[in-house]
Structures are given as C-alpha cells and as structure tokens.
Design a protein around this motif. Structure first.
Motif, short mmCIF file in Angstrom:
data_model
loop_
_atom_site.label_atom_id
_atom_site.label_comp_id
_atom_site.label_asym_id
_atom_site.label_seq_id
_atom_site.Cartn_x
_atom_site.Cartn_y
_atom_site.Cartn_z
N CYS A 176 -8.10 -3.43 -4.37
CA CYS A 176 -7.68 -3.98 -3.09
C CYS A 176 -8.45 -5.27 -2.83
O CYS A 176 -9.44 -5.56 -3.51
CB CYS A 176 -7.97 -2.97 -1.97
N TRP B 281 -12.57 -2.51 -4.00
CA TRP B 281 -12.21 -3.72 -3.24
C TRP B 281 -12.91 -4.95 -3.79
O TRP B 281 -12.79 -6.04 -3.23
CB TRP B 281 -12.49 -3.55 -1.75
N ALA C 91 0.82 -1.21 0.00
CA ALA C 91 0.00 0.00 0.00
C ALA C 91 0.86 1.26 0.00
O ALA C 91 0.54 2.24 -0.68
CB ALA C 91 -0.96 -0.01 1.19
N GLN D 218 -8.59 -2.73 3.42
CA GLN D 218 -7.36 -2.43 2.70
C GLN D 218 -7.54 -1.18 1.82
O GLN D 218 -6.65 -0.34 1.73
CB GLN D 218 -6.96 -3.64 1.84
#
Length: 140
Positions: free
Chosen positions: A38, A79, A17, A43
């Motif tokens: 992600c 995500w 990240a 995250q």
C-alpha cells in the motif's frame, strides 16, 4: 520471470482495495502466501479492515507489517516498499512500483478509474514490461 496481471477497474465505487481484498481471498484459498503493498499505513489499515469484513467462509489470516506471529501469516500488508517479503504473490494496492519484481512469481496491479491514477498505472505497466515480466490485462 514473473507474471504481472493488471485489472482495469470499471467502477469508482468498487475501488482498488475492495477488488484487492477479493483477489487476496481467492489467492489464499489457493494456498498462496501474499504480500500486499500500500502507499500509506492508513491505506494498509483499510485493506486490513476489508479482509476482516469478508464472510467467515472466506477468512484470510493476515496482519499488518510488524504485527502478528514471528513466523508471519499467509498475508502480510505493508506500506513501504522495503517491507515487501519475498513471497510468490504481491498485490499492489499502491501507486508505486513493486521493488525487485523478479523476486516474485506473480504480481497483481490495478488500473483505477481516476485519470491521474491511470497514468501512474501506465508507467508501472511499462516498467514491469521493461523488467522482462509477462504481462496480462483483465477487466475487473
């Protein structure tokens, strides 16, 4: 045919990240529109926070998927694979494959220090290669 650049991370303290946020800022400075994929919303929120922590001179307009203006921002953090917009650059912070890699001009991916994550990166590398992508490998 997209170009896929894998970054070999050499330090477990400088995680995916953190390196991704630097590369996203660089790409935004070059006027690219970016999707970030992600594994989880948590995250994605971590990447969001790292982008907010960049110095003011490196500000990156971004939002989590489903938030922000209707026209979107230059950087959208997702995500779930189906959330990835058709943008010129996708940064893969997660452990899965980017859906439809040929819909993008460039994909950035990572080879983490952790052995299990390294194995997953090798599988992604092979899958991108089989999809006909141009492959490149760099040390982070």
């Amino acid at each position: 045919m997209p170009q896929v650049v894998f970054y070999q991370l050499v330090d477990s303290d400088n995680g995916v990240a953190a390196k991704a946020s630097q590369l996203i800022a660089n790409a935004y400075a070059n006027k690219q529109k970016i999707s970030v994929l992600c594994d989880t919303k948590e995250q994605a929120e971590n990447v969001d926070e790292l982008l907010w922590q960049l110095p003011a001179a490196r500000f990156v307009p971004h939002n989590l998927y489903g938030e922000g203006p209707q026209a979107g921002t230059p950087v959208e953090i997702c995500w779930q694979p189906q959330q990835v917009a058709r943008r010129q650059l996708v940064v893969n912070v997660g452990s899965g494959m980017i859906p439809a890699p040929n819909n993008h001009r460039q994909i950035i991916d990572f080879v983490p220090v952790d052995e299990k994550a390294k194995q997953a990166a090798r599988v992604r590398y092979k899958n991108y290669q089989q999809a006909g992508c141009q492959m490149q490998f760099k040390s982070a």
